[in-house]
Motif scaffolding. Structure first.
Motif, PDB file in Angstrom:
ATOM      1  N   ARG A  11       5.769  37.436  35.593  1.00 51.34           N
ATOM      2  CA  ARG A  11       5.041  36.459  34.791  1.00 51.34           C
ATOM      3  C   ARG A  11       3.817  37.124  34.167  1.00 51.34           C
ATOM      4  O   ARG A  11       3.422  38.229  34.569  1.00 51.34           O
ATOM      5  N   VAL A  12       3.230  36.464  33.221  1.00 49.64           N
ATOM      6  CA  VAL A  12       2.077  37.053  32.544  1.00 49.64           C
ATOM      7  C   VAL A  12       1.024  35.981  32.278  1.00 49.64           C
ATOM      8  O   VAL A  12       1.345  34.815  32.017  1.00 49.64           O
ATOM      9  N   ALA A  13      -0.227  36.377  32.408  1.00 51.56           N
ATOM     10  CA  ALA A  13      -1.351  35.495  32.057  1.00 51.56           C
ATOM     11  C   ALA A  13      -2.357  36.348  31.309  1.00 51.56           C
ATOM     12  O   ALA A  13      -2.465  37.555  31.568  1.00 51.56           O
ATOM     13  N   PHE A  14      -3.056  35.749  30.390  1.00 55.32           N
ATOM     14  CA  PHE A  14      -4.049  36.552  29.682  1.00 55.32           C
ATOM     15  C   PHE A  14      -5.280  35.750  29.293  1.00 55.32           C
ATOM     16  O   PHE A  14      -5.239  34.538  29.131  1.00 55.32           O
ATOM     17  N   LEU A  51       1.660  29.819  23.485  1.00 55.50           N
ATOM     18  CA  LEU A  51       0.833  28.615  23.395  1.00 55.50           C
ATOM     19  C   LEU A  51       1.673  27.346  23.459  1.00 55.50           C
ATOM     20  O   LEU A  51       1.326  26.392  24.146  1.00 55.50           O
ATOM     21  N   GLU A  52       2.753  27.313  22.729  1.00 53.59           N
ATOM     22  CA  GLU A  52       3.636  26.141  22.699  1.00 53.59           C
ATOM     23  C   GLU A  52       5.056  26.611  22.976  1.00 53.59           C
ATOM     24  O   GLU A  52       5.852  26.782  22.046  1.00 53.59           O
ATOM     25  N   PRO A  53       5.427  26.789  24.250  1.00 49.53           N
ATOM     26  CA  PRO A  53       6.717  27.427  24.561  1.00 49.53           C
ATOM     27  C   PRO A  53       7.946  26.629  24.134  1.00 49.53           C
ATOM     28  O   PRO A  53       9.021  27.200  24.018  1.00 49.53           O
ATOM     29  N   ASP A  54       7.764  25.324  23.894  1.00 49.18           N
ATOM     30  CA  ASP A  54       8.961  24.575  23.505  1.00 49.18           C
ATOM     31  C   ASP A  54       8.939  24.147  22.041  1.00 49.18           C
ATOM     32  O   ASP A  54       9.728  23.304  21.638  1.00 49.18           O
ATOM     33  N   ARG A  55       8.051  24.736  21.277  1.00 51.08           N
ATOM     34  CA  ARG A  55       7.976  24.343  19.871  1.00 51.08           C
ATOM     35  C   ARG A  55       7.714  25.582  19.011  1.00 51.08           C
ATOM     36  O   ARG A  55       6.792  26.335  19.295  1.00 51.08           O
ATOM     37  N   GLU A 151       9.439  30.590  34.667  1.00 50.67           N
ATOM     38  CA  GLU A 151       8.558  29.898  33.739  1.00 50.67           C
ATOM     39  C   GLU A 151       8.697  30.549  32.364  1.00 50.67           C
ATOM     40  O   GLU A 151       9.030  31.725  32.249  1.00 50.67           O
ATOM     41  N   PRO A 152       8.371  29.805  31.319  1.00 48.66           N
ATOM     42  CA  PRO A 152       8.546  30.344  29.967  1.00 48.66           C
ATOM     43  C   PRO A 152       7.737  31.616  29.710  1.00 48.66           C
ATOM     44  O   PRO A 152       8.165  32.481  28.937  1.00 48.66           O
ATOM     45  N   GLU A 198      11.526  28.473  24.835  1.00 49.62           N
ATOM     46  CA  GLU A 198      12.579  27.700  25.513  1.00 49.62           C
ATOM     47  C   GLU A 198      13.914  27.853  24.800  1.00 49.62           C
ATOM     48  O   GLU A 198      14.962  27.954  25.450  1.00 49.62           O
ATOM     49  N   ARG A 201      15.273  31.202  25.668  1.00 49.80           N
ATOM     50  CA  ARG A 201      15.877  31.190  27.007  1.00 49.80           C
ATOM     51  C   ARG A 201      17.326  30.686  26.914  1.00 49.80           C
ATOM     52  O   ARG A 201      18.233  31.297  27.491  1.00 49.80           O
TER      53      ARG A 201
END
Lengths: 220, 414
Positions: A11-14, A51-55, A151-152, A198, A201
């Protein structure tokens, strides 16, 4: 030949770091793109996916969105949105491609538009941490289920981070190591810049599940 | 406490916190700010400190001792930094520095990371024994157009920190130190944001005489000129030509805001004699009332002309309300214009959008639902805690050009 090691989904966070580079016009954006660290180019090309993984946003990268929203230059915005990132060999090549688009636009219409204070393009950098998701596929057969669960941001990390970070692992090389050469080729040909994370995926799952129905060729 | 957030946080958020905290086990974190109550920073810290502590990072918080003369100066400094035309004298600045010099020996300055919030305690960086490599200055105010002299004074202190942190990129300045961005957040389970039943909401509105059968427009904020309460009244009066509605302007005091009473008086005078305008000076700790008023609102306004971030916007969005916000400070970072609410630049703009939302209740409801999901993803406390953990990792483990990979290899830390 020994079996390849497991594929560890990470996973990644920034956090966002703000650089000193700002642009109020196309000419200044060109200067900024030329001077900005590659990490900054990476950030502005990819952050919207996270920022908006499903859009999928109207414009997939910050350069295009700024050209549209702040400069009101729809033509420039569309050219910057149409960058062929999946075919660019590396970020340096992408930087050159953006520079050419901006230079051509300057030649065509000059550097007329200057945005109002507060609407400047601010070049940023990602300060990134990647960490184990707790999910590792030991064999290709285990891979689809784990890809479905992660997770996305993990999907985005493995799709995009290998373009910038040498430690990031992509999917194709792992399947090739298991002998799934044609699946690896399909994964390499897949363009993740046209979909939200998404949707990416879902497409990846389809590719992998179909690919795994074919017998493995030979291990690399 | 952490498990209580499983149903409200985005999927994977708690696992993410555990993974990042693991790399920081035993490290200590200390916060210093101006005041223990009142205002957004104290609210944030009240919630953030127990979180990092619960994750295995011993966390403490101290506020400066109250001092009216000092707060007079820091309020002027605050206003000047947000662009107001006010002047700080040499005597003011000396009182400011001298107060911090006197206070410093009583404060804890030796944690692995010390986060100093806002301009009031900024000059603590000059205190003897401070390890500047572990001090971060956290700015919560709108620095997009600071007064030149005030910023020159503050910058001398800020540049001695290891890093500075701002709410949005636009507030970052020309500084010789790294500048990071961490937006603030709300706690969905605190008294101000937790779910309320209808009876509780109605009990609060009944107490204030608000009629829930008619639309209610609400702005919650301190009585501060930058929140433009008089502009809100103007917008309301334009809207009322078409709609039978009510306006609630509610806010509490902050101990470091001596101007509040003066602005409240101006607002009361502007609203005098109008039975549909409710000016509510709420006492400290009125979280239930704020929660109920936001939930009772048909539309929420935050018509600021300068704003550090404007957490009341996020609070209302979390409650599924469409929010009309001034296009100032951190508000554009919260409201997706036309999706979760509207950004406006004038009382006329606010009136126009209010009329639209009051005419289209289904669109308002849709926007409210989008707003709640937007907050879940970006502005809940779980994301804020994560950002503090990341900040600690970057301060303690130095700069990396590539992603930092966890678990960290055993190494000396700086």
């Amino acid at each position: 030949m020994p079996a390849p090691g497991p594929f560890e989904f990470r996973r990644v966070a920034f956090l966002v770091e703000v650089t000193q580079l700002r642009a109020s016009s196309v000419a200044q954006l060109l200067t900024g793109v030329t001077l900005a660290p590659l990490g900054s180019i990476f950030y502005h090309l990819h952050q919207r996916f996270f920022l908006e993984p499903d859009r999928l946003p109207e414009y997939p990268n910050d350069f295009a969105a700024w050209a549209h929203d702040a400069l009101g230059d729809g033509v420039l915005a569309e050219r910057l949105a149409n960058l062929n990132l999946a075919r660019s060999p590396d970020l340096g090549a992408v930087r050159r491609e953006i520079s050419v688009i901006l230079a051509e636009r300057l030649q065509q219409v000059g550097d007329g538009g200057v945005v109002a204070p507060g609407f400047e393009f601010i070049f940023c950098l990602p300060r990134m941490v990647d960490y184990p998701s707790g999910r590792s596929a030991r064999t290709p057969a285990e891979f689809p289920e784990l890809l479905r669960e992660v997770e996305p941001d993990a999907v985005g990390y493995h799709l995009f981070a290998p373009r910038w970070a040498t430690t990031a692992r992509d999917f194709a090389a792992w399947f090739r190591a298991w002998g799934y050469g044609s699946l690896a080729q399909q994964l390499e040909a897949f363009d993740p810049y046209l979909n939200s994370l998404e949707d990416n995926r879902a497409y990846l799952l389809e590719l992998v599940e179909v690919g795994l129905r074919q017998p493995a060729e030979s291990r690399a | 406490m952490i498990d209580a957030y499983r149903d409200v946080a985005p999927r994977g958020a708690l696992e993410e916190l555990a993974a990042l905290a693991e790399a920081l086990k035993g490290r200590t974190l200390h916060h210093i700010n101006a005041t223990p109550t009142g205002g957004g920073v104290a609210e944030l810290l009240t919630r953030l400190v127990p979180w990092t502590d619960a994750l295995g990072i011993p966390t403490t918080w101290e506020a400066l001792p109250p001092n009216p003369a000092f707060f007079e100066v820091t309020k002027t400094l605050h206003n000047a930094l947000q662009g107001a035309d006010v002047e700080l004298t040499a005597a003011d600045l000396e009182l400011y520095r001298e107060t911090l010099r006197a206070v410093a020996p009583r404060l804890r300055l030796d944690a692995d990371l010390v986060i100093v919030h806002d301009p009031q305690p900024a000059y603590l960086i000059d205190a003897p024994g401070v390890d500047r490599r572990r001090f971060v200055w956290r700015c919560h105010i709108d620095l997009s157009r600071p007064g030149e002299a005030a910023w020159r004074f503050l910058r001398r202190a800020v540049e001695r920190y290891a890093m500075a942190v701002f709410h949005v990129p636009r507030f970052a300045q020309r500084l010789a130190i790294p500048q990071l961005v961490i937006p603030p957040s709300i706690d969905p389970l605190d008294a101000k944001n937790r779910e309320l039943d209808e009876a509780t909401i109605t009990a609060v509105t009944d107490r204030f005489g608000i009629d829930r059968s008619r639309p209610v427009i609400v702005q919650i904020s301190r009585f501060d000129r930058f929140k433009d309460p008089l502009g809100v009244i103007r917008a309301f009066r334009m809207v009322r030509q078409n709609f039978d509605c009510q306006l609630v302007l509610a806010g509490g005091p902050a101990v470091d805001d001596p101007e509040g009473a003066e602005v409240l008086a101006e607002v009361q005078e502007a609203a005098a004699g109008d039975p549909d305008i409710f000016v509510l000076a709420l006492p400290p700790g009125s979280d239930l009332e704020v929660n109920a008023l936001q939930r009772a609102a048909t539309v929420v306004l935050q018509k600021s002309t300068r704003e550090g971030f404007g957490l009341t916007v996020t609070e209302a969005m979390w409650k599924g309300k469409p929010v009309i916000g001034g296009a100032a400070g951190g508000i554009p970072a919260q409201i997706v214009h036309g999706v979760t609410g509207f950004l406006v630049h004038s009382p006329e703009g606010a009136a126009f959008r209010l009329r639209y939302l009051l005419t289209h209740p289904r669109a308002a409801q849709r926007m409210g639902a989008e707003a709640r999901e937007h907050v879940r993803r970006h502005f809940l406390i779980t994301r804020h805690v994560r950002d503090h953990l990341l900040l600690m990792l970057f301060v303690l483990h130095g700069r990396r050009d590539e992603p930092m990979r966890l678990p960290l290899a055993t190494e000396a830390t700086g």
